[in-house]
Design an enzyme around this catalytic site. Structure first.
Site, PDB file in Angstrom:
ATOM      1  N   ILE B  77     -14.821  -1.220  12.629  1.00  0.00           N
ATOM      2  CA  ILE B  77     -14.807  -0.656  13.638  1.00  0.00           C
ATOM      3  C   ILE B  77     -14.930   1.037  13.623  1.00  0.00           C
ATOM      4  CG2 ILE B  77     -13.617  -0.383  16.049  1.00  0.00           C
ATOM      5  CD1 ILE B  77     -13.909  -3.256  16.004  1.00  0.00           C
ATOM      6  N   CYS B  78     -15.608   1.444  14.867  1.00  0.00           N
ATOM      7  CA  CYS B  78     -16.517   2.799  14.206  1.00  0.00           C
ATOM      8  C   CYS B  78     -14.906   3.745  14.818  1.00  0.00           C
ATOM      9  CB  CYS B  78     -16.902   2.993  14.328  1.00  0.00           C
ATOM     10  SG  CYS B  78     -17.386   5.058  15.012  1.00  0.00           S
TER      11      CYS B  78
END
Lengths: 102, 130, 120
Positions: B77-78
């Site tokens: 997940i960024c």
């Protein structure tokens, strides 16, 4: 080898297909998925545009997205090949890169 | 062949979150290696374990978690997109002094560099977005 | 690390959605990883480069100065579709940065010449 272009928007709503066809080089392929499958149906106002493009590009369409939307292979224009997800994966291998027209 | 998958949209709003999952599953079934699935933009919302769909609907988040457990998938997940949208893991919760965290099992939070690195290492990038 | 020729294809106008902003972040990270970066603006993407953006009333960050800073990150290949410019009534002088105008037929080749395409 060239590019696999994916289009997931209805041509009636967005210009993704139009842009894709403008920039897709001869010899590349277009895979219609999600709402993009409406461009694969026979008898729409886009049929002529897609038929013209077929002289230079290979067209594919994701069968599960066609079926989900109440259509079947008999509604899909001649010359557009139906693929399942395994076929989608195979296309991404066959073509050198994938360009998503979002 | 080595794949990296990028997911740009959240679950339930766009079919693209489903398409990315179906594609990833099919690629694995085809014997390919999926180096990483990178969740960007609203795609980070695919990683909250608080997702609670009705019983007759698919659970998009736990479906990813299960696939990750089965295939040792790297679900990333960024971090910048996640912080903006309230997706935190336990250490981020402490660091940012928040009272809860919600990252689902099998996911990890990391930087955009993970996407670039994955693209460099992979043979194919496939983007799912809106 | 291996260097790939990465083409960032920008098709969306700024502010209406987050894609323009997040593309900028990705360009900067790509540059930090020493990748060979080219930016392409087609369709509404070229509105991202319009001069004079002022977001003060919206309380949204004006991210357009970033395009001018790209040069410092060795991101110098910025291409714009000539046809898309004409269709939107824009001229070179309306843009924030110096760009290379390409015909749509040249853009087909450009996409072909890159190893990876990032879509925004």
């Amino acid at each position: 080898m060239s590019i696999l272009h994916t289009v997931n928007k209805s041509p009636f709503e967005k210009n993704s297909l139009e842009s894709c066809l403008r920039y897709a080089k001869s010899g590349s392929a277009v895979l219609l998925i999600e709402d993009g499958i409406y461009a694969a149906l026979a008898g729409t106002t886009f049929e002529q545009r897609v038929t013209t493009a077929m002289s230079e590009l290979d067209f594919y369409c994701l069968a599960s997205d066609v079926k989900a939307r109440g259509f079947s292979s008999s509604n899909v224009m001649d010359g557009i090949k139906l693929v399942d997800y395994a076929g989608f994966v195979d296309l991404t291998v066959e073509y050198e890169k994938v360009q998503a027209w979002l | 062949m080595k794949f990296i998958i990028q997911v740009n949209e959240g679950p339930y709003q766009h079919q693209t979150a489903d398409s990315a999952y179906q594609f990833t599953r099919a690629a694995l079934a085809r014997g390919h290696e999926v180096l990483r699935v990178f969740f960007y933009h609203d795609g980070v919302n695919n990683g909250t374990r608080l997702t609670s769909p009705p019983q007759d609907d698919r659970n998009i988040v736990s479906r990813w978690s299960a696939l990750a457990a089965e295939h040792e998938l790297d679900l990333v997940i960024c971090v910048a997109a996640a912080h903006r949208r309230g997706i935190l893991d336990e250490s981020e919760m402490k660091r940012l002094d928040k009272d809860a965290y919600n990252l689902a099992p099998g996911f990890r939070i990391s930087g955009l560099g993970q996407l670039i690195e994955g693209v460099v290492l992979a043979d194919r990038l496939v983007v799912f977005g809106d | 690390m291996k260097i790939k020729k990465c083409l960032y294809v920008n098709r969306r106008a700024p502010y209406g959605t987050c894609y323009a902003l997040e593309a900028i972040d990705m360009v900067l990270i790509g540059s930090a990883f020493d990748q060979d970066i080219s930016l392409l603006f087609i369709d509404d993407g070229l509105f991202q480069l319009k001069k004079g953006q002022d977001t003060a009333d919206l309380e949204i960050k004006n991210h357009s100065p970033a395009y001018r800073a790209f040069e410092m990150y060795d991101v110098e290949k910025i291409y714009v579709s000539k046809e898309a410019m004409a269709a939107r009534g824009l001229k070179r002088g309306d843009l924030l940065v110096d760009v290379e105008l390409l015909s749509d037929s040249r853009i087909k080749e450009l996409m072909d010449e890159h190893d990876v395409i990032f879509s925004f």
